[in-house]
Scaffold this motif. Structure first.
Motif, short mmCIF file in Angstrom:
data_model
loop_
_atom_site.label_atom_id
_atom_site.label_comp_id
_atom_site.label_asym_id
_atom_site.label_seq_id
_atom_site.Cartn_x
_atom_site.Cartn_y
_atom_site.Cartn_z
N HIS A 1 0.72 -1.23 -0.01
CA HIS A 1 0.05 -0.05 0.05
C HIS A 1 0.86 1.38 0.17
N PHE A 2 1.98 1.28 0.75
CA PHE A 2 3.07 2.23 0.91
C PHE A 2 4.20 2.18 0.90
N PRO A 3 4.93 2.12 -0.25
CA PRO A 3 6.13 1.54 -0.69
C PRO A 3 7.24 2.33 0.30
N THR A 4 6.90 3.82 0.69
CA THR A 4 7.92 4.37 1.17
C THR A 4 7.02 5.18 2.36
N LYS A 5 7.77 5.72 3.46
CA LYS A 5 7.16 6.41 4.47
C LYS A 5 6.60 7.85 3.89
N GLU A 6 7.23 8.39 2.98
CA GLU A 6 6.75 9.50 2.22
C GLU A 6 5.23 9.26 1.65
N SER A 7 5.10 8.11 0.83
CA SER A 7 3.66 7.75 0.52
C SER A 7 2.82 7.58 1.62
N LEU A 8 3.13 7.09 2.80
CA LEU A 8 2.12 6.88 3.70
C LEU A 8 1.85 8.28 4.36
N TYR A 9 3.05 9.31 4.39
CA TYR A 9 2.59 10.50 5.02
C TYR A 9 1.67 11.12 4.01
N GLU A 10 1.86 11.15 2.62
CA GLU A 10 0.81 11.89 1.69
C GLU A 10 -0.46 11.18 1.90
N ALA A 11 -0.78 9.87 1.97
CA ALA A 11 -1.90 9.25 2.29
C ALA A 11 -2.73 9.82 3.43
N ILE A 12 -1.82 9.98 4.59
CA ILE A 12 -2.52 10.50 5.62
C ILE A 12 -3.04 12.04 5.56
N ASP B 1 -6.10 11.75 3.10
CA ASP B 1 -7.19 11.33 3.97
C ASP B 1 -7.94 12.36 4.83
N HIS B 2 -6.96 13.10 5.63
CA HIS B 2 -7.38 14.07 6.56
C HIS B 2 -8.25 15.18 5.64
N LEU B 3 -7.53 15.48 4.41
CA LEU B 3 -8.12 16.56 3.60
C LEU B 3 -9.59 16.05 3.16
N HIS B 4 -9.56 14.82 2.57
CA HIS B 4 -10.82 14.14 2.17
C HIS B 4 -12.00 14.16 3.35
N THR C 1 7.90 17.95 2.79
CA THR C 1 8.71 19.27 2.41
C THR C 1 10.18 18.84 2.50
N GLY C 2 10.71 18.44 3.79
CA GLY C 2 12.12 17.90 4.04
C GLY C 2 12.55 17.01 2.95
N ALA C 3 11.62 16.02 2.49
CA ALA C 3 11.96 15.06 1.64
C ALA C 3 11.75 15.37 0.16
N ASN C 4 11.65 16.85 -0.16
CA ASN C 4 11.24 17.32 -1.31
C ASN C 4 10.13 16.81 -2.01
N VAL C 5 9.14 16.58 -1.31
CA VAL C 5 7.91 16.24 -1.88
C VAL C 5 6.86 17.43 -2.00
N ASP C 6 6.38 17.71 -3.28
CA ASP C 6 5.67 18.78 -3.43
C ASP C 6 4.22 18.42 -3.03
N VAL C 7 3.79 19.06 -1.77
CA VAL C 7 2.76 18.81 -1.10
C VAL C 7 1.56 19.54 -1.76
N GLN C 8 1.81 20.63 -2.28
CA GLN C 8 0.56 21.28 -2.87
C GLN C 8 0.15 20.60 -3.84
N SER C 9 1.00 20.10 -4.93
CA SER C 9 0.52 19.32 -6.01
C SER C 9 -0.49 18.33 -5.76
N LYS C 10 -0.02 17.77 -4.54
CA LYS C 10 -0.67 16.28 -4.26
C LYS C 10 -2.26 16.82 -3.62
N VAL C 11 -2.08 17.87 -3.04
CA VAL C 11 -3.62 18.22 -2.41
C VAL C 11 -4.44 19.16 -3.09
N ALA C 12 -3.98 19.51 -4.42
CA ALA C 12 -4.67 20.82 -5.10
C ALA C 12 -5.98 20.51 -5.23
N ALA C 13 -6.12 19.27 -6.05
CA ALA C 13 -7.84 19.01 -6.31
C ALA C 13 -8.75 19.03 -4.85
N ARG C 14 -8.30 18.41 -3.79
CA ARG C 14 -8.94 18.51 -2.79
C ARG C 14 -9.06 19.72 -2.10
#
Length: 184
Positions: A46-57, A60-63, A104-117
């Motif tokens: 389901h979550f190959p990396t810790k970052e993917s788990l963070y993103e899902a959380i 999920d919060h935003l949903h 953000t520290g892992a250089n993941v673009d959070v804004q693009s991940k949550v833009a639609a929600r």
């Protein structure tokens, strides 16, 4: 997604949220799997990396936040419903601040991940604002852009740990009230 896979995913997210809240973000994924009573392979599918788990959380919060904002549209007092929704956004920002920092520290673009929600959330707040203005509880000279900008300031206070976010939220609420209706 099969129902058992959905249950496993939901269980992982629930346990991960609790683990991050109590033990911090450094908790190993294998420990999260153990606490969820699942094998590590199930978690990593389901979550190959810790970052993917963070993103899902975060998603999920935003949903959940969008759903709760939409539910507020049926409340009898639109101004109270708007204030409740704004409070939910602030509480959500407080809850996921460390996770956003980690992404953000892992250089993941959070804004693009949550833009639609985020757009869905803004739309829900816009509907609540319009209903509250039509009912007369909120001043009519304020638009959703201004409300979101002010809300962003409250969230910035949370992220920078300056000031009291709940006090800032109270000031935002007071500023949104229709001054003509606030008079005795």
């Amino acid at each position: 997604m099969r129902s058992d896979a959905r249950r496993n995913r939901d269980r992982i997210l629930q346990v991960a949220r609790e683990a991050f809240a109590t033990d911090g973000l450094s908790i190993p994924l294998d420990e999260i799997a153990r606490r969820a009573h699942l094998g590590p392979g199930t978690l990593y599918r389901h979550f190959p990396t810790k970052e993917s788990l963070y993103e899902a959380i975060i998603l999920d919060h935003l949903h959940d936040l969008v759903d709760r904002t939409r539910e507020a549209l049926t409340a009898p007092d639109p101004a109270d419903a708007l204030f409740t929704a704004l409070g939910l956004v602030v509480a959500d920002a407080e809850a996921k601040g460390e996770i956003i920092d980690a992404l953000t520290g892992a250089n993941v673009d959070v804004q693009s991940k949550v833009a639609a929600r985020s757009a869905d959330l803004r739309d829900g707040i816009a509907l609540l604002l319009t209903r509250a203005q039509e009912q007369g509880g909120i001043r009519r000279d304020v638009g959703v852009g201004e409300v979101m900008a002010l809300l962003g300031g409250v969230i910035l206070a949370i992220r920078s740990r300056t000031g009291d976010p709940q006090r800032a939220l109270t000031i935002l609420r007071d500023g949104l009230r229709d001054p003509l209706r606030s008079q005795p």
